[in-house]
Scaffold this motif. Sequence first.
Motif, PDB file in Angstrom:
ATOM      1  N   TYR A   1      16.080   7.660  10.429  1.00 35.19           N
ATOM      2  CA  TYR A   1      16.114   6.419  10.473  1.00 35.19           C
ATOM      3  C   TYR A   1      16.499   5.803  11.843  1.00 35.19           C
ATOM      4  O   TYR A   1      16.259   4.763  12.375  1.00 35.19           O
ATOM      5  N   ILE A   2      17.476   6.570  12.585  1.00 34.43           N
ATOM      6  CA  ILE A   2      17.857   6.332  13.809  1.00 34.43           C
ATOM      7  C   ILE A   2      16.663   6.229  14.878  1.00 34.43           C
ATOM      8  O   ILE A   2      16.638   5.435  15.764  1.00 34.43           O
ATOM      9  N   MET A   3      16.097   7.225  14.948  1.00 34.48           N
ATOM     10  CA  MET A   3      14.948   7.202  15.661  1.00 34.48           C
ATOM     11  C   MET A   3      13.886   5.967  15.538  1.00 34.48           C
ATOM     12  O   MET A   3      13.542   5.544  16.359  1.00 34.48           O
ATOM     13  N   PHE A   4      13.759   5.925  14.238  1.00 32.73           N
ATOM     14  CA  PHE A   4      13.051   4.781  14.081  1.00 32.73           C
ATOM     15  C   PHE A   4      13.560   3.367  14.229  1.00 32.73           C
ATOM     16  O   PHE A   4      12.996   2.545  15.300  1.00 32.73           O
ATOM     17  N   LEU A   5      14.809   2.989  14.193  1.00 29.66           N
ATOM     18  CA  LEU A   5      15.598   1.888  14.629  1.00 29.66           C
ATOM     19  C   LEU A   5      15.364   1.761  16.325  1.00 29.66           C
ATOM     20  O   LEU A   5      15.257   0.817  16.917  1.00 29.66           O
ATOM     21  N   SER A   6      15.690   3.022  16.938  1.00 27.78           N
ATOM     22  CA  SER A   6      15.631   2.937  18.388  1.00 27.78           C
ATOM     23  C   SER A   6      14.400   2.762  18.819  1.00 27.78           C
ATOM     24  O   SER A   6      14.252   1.989  19.918  1.00 27.78           O
ATOM     25  N   GLY A   7      13.413   3.344  18.366  1.00 31.27           N
ATOM     26  CA  GLY A   7      11.831   3.083  18.624  1.00 31.27           C
ATOM     27  C   GLY A   7      11.448   1.550  18.350  1.00 31.27           C
ATOM     28  O   GLY A   7      10.725   0.831  18.967  1.00 31.27           O
ATOM     29  N   PHE A   8      12.056   0.914  17.324  1.00 31.89           N
ATOM     30  CA  PHE A   8      11.744  -0.406  16.683  1.00 31.89           C
ATOM     31  C   PHE A   8      12.268  -1.459  17.806  1.00 31.89           C
ATOM     32  O   PHE A   8      11.553  -2.556  18.038  1.00 31.89           O
TER      33      PHE A   8
ATOM     34  N   ILE B   1      13.614   7.914  23.870  1.00 30.69           N
ATOM     35  CA  ILE B   1      13.113   9.291  24.327  1.00 30.69           C
ATOM     36  C   ILE B   1      14.194  10.297  24.195  1.00 30.69           C
ATOM     37  O   ILE B   1      13.636  11.515  23.655  1.00 30.69           O
ATOM     38  N   LEU B   2      15.308  10.141  24.796  1.00 33.20           N
ATOM     39  CA  LEU B   2      16.238  11.242  24.614  1.00 33.20           C
ATOM     40  C   LEU B   2      16.700  11.521  23.313  1.00 33.20           C
ATOM     41  O   LEU B   2      16.680  12.873  22.859  1.00 33.20           O
ATOM     42  N   PHE B   3      17.071  10.629  22.452  1.00 34.26           N
ATOM     43  CA  PHE B   3      17.114  11.000  21.218  1.00 34.26           C
ATOM     44  C   PHE B   3      16.295  11.590  20.228  1.00 34.26           C
ATOM     45  O   PHE B   3      16.451  12.686  19.662  1.00 34.26           O
ATOM     46  N   SER B   4      14.860  11.122  20.388  1.00 38.52           N
ATOM     47  CA  SER B   4      13.804  11.791  19.716  1.00 38.52           C
ATOM     48  C   SER B   4      13.641  13.001  20.197  1.00 38.52           C
ATOM     49  O   SER B   4      13.141  13.972  19.495  1.00 38.52           O
ATOM     50  N   LEU B   5      13.734  13.283  21.549  1.00 31.46           N
ATOM     51  CA  LEU B   5      13.357  14.750  21.861  1.00 31.46           C
ATOM     52  C   LEU B   5      14.414  15.713  21.246  1.00 31.46           C
ATOM     53  O   LEU B   5      13.889  16.855  20.857  1.00 31.46           O
ATOM     54  N   THR B   6      15.672  15.262  21.632  1.00 31.49           N
ATOM     55  CA  THR B   6      16.859  16.065  20.854  1.00 31.49           C
ATOM     56  C   THR B   6      16.368  16.373  19.269  1.00 31.49           C
ATOM     57  O   THR B   6      16.610  17.636  18.985  1.00 31.49           O
ATOM     58  N   ILE B   7      16.311  15.441  18.737  1.00 28.61           N
ATOM     59  CA  ILE B   7      16.366  15.630  17.213  1.00 28.61           C
ATOM     60  C   ILE B   7      15.137  16.189  16.865  1.00 28.61           C
ATOM     61  O   ILE B   7      15.273  17.307  15.722  1.00 28.61           O
ATOM     62  N   MET B   8      13.976  16.100  17.372  1.00 29.81           N
ATOM     63  CA  MET B   8      12.708  16.628  16.990  1.00 29.81           C
ATOM     64  C   MET B   8      13.004  18.099  17.289  1.00 29.81           C
ATOM     65  O   MET B   8      12.316  18.942  16.426  1.00 29.81           O
TER      66      MET B   8
END
Length: 160
Positions: free
Chosen positions: A12-19, A40-47
């Motif tokens: 959900y956090i990745m979605f909101l940061s992308g939204f 970008i940084l959050f998504s790369l780390t979480i993924m």
Amino acid sequence: MTKYKLIELTTYIMFLSGFLLWEDLNITWQAYKISQISHILFSLTIMSLLLIPFVISHTNKHKKTIVKTKKSYKKRRQTFLGILIGFSLLILLCSGIYLLLFGNRGGDIYGIVSNLLHFYLSFLFIFLIIYHSYYLGRSGNKEDKAKLKKLFNKEEKKTC
């Protein structure tokens, strides 16, 4: 917090940061830059640390159910939904990597398509995650499920 809830929350956090990167929001350039870098940084780390290892272990856990030909309706629905979530996650990952490496340069058809695909598929992905986790019973307690079952059984009796 369970592993499932952690994965949901980070998704959900990745979605909101992308939204926040949506062009129609008309945020300032400074806020857009910060949002883009954090996404970008959050998504790369979480993924890499959470989501991909979870998907691999979750797929291995349910491999027998996926391959089994004779299964109940609920299991078939869960399996189809899981496969759909997996494919949408793969497309989101590929389009996100393309956007990270090359970006959407405006006249490039691949950039435009990957940008639109990444944006609109994220809405479908979030909807599928919510449906998969809440409707199919990964969350919630037995009393809530019993109340829902009674409610739906009463409605079915009334309509028949």
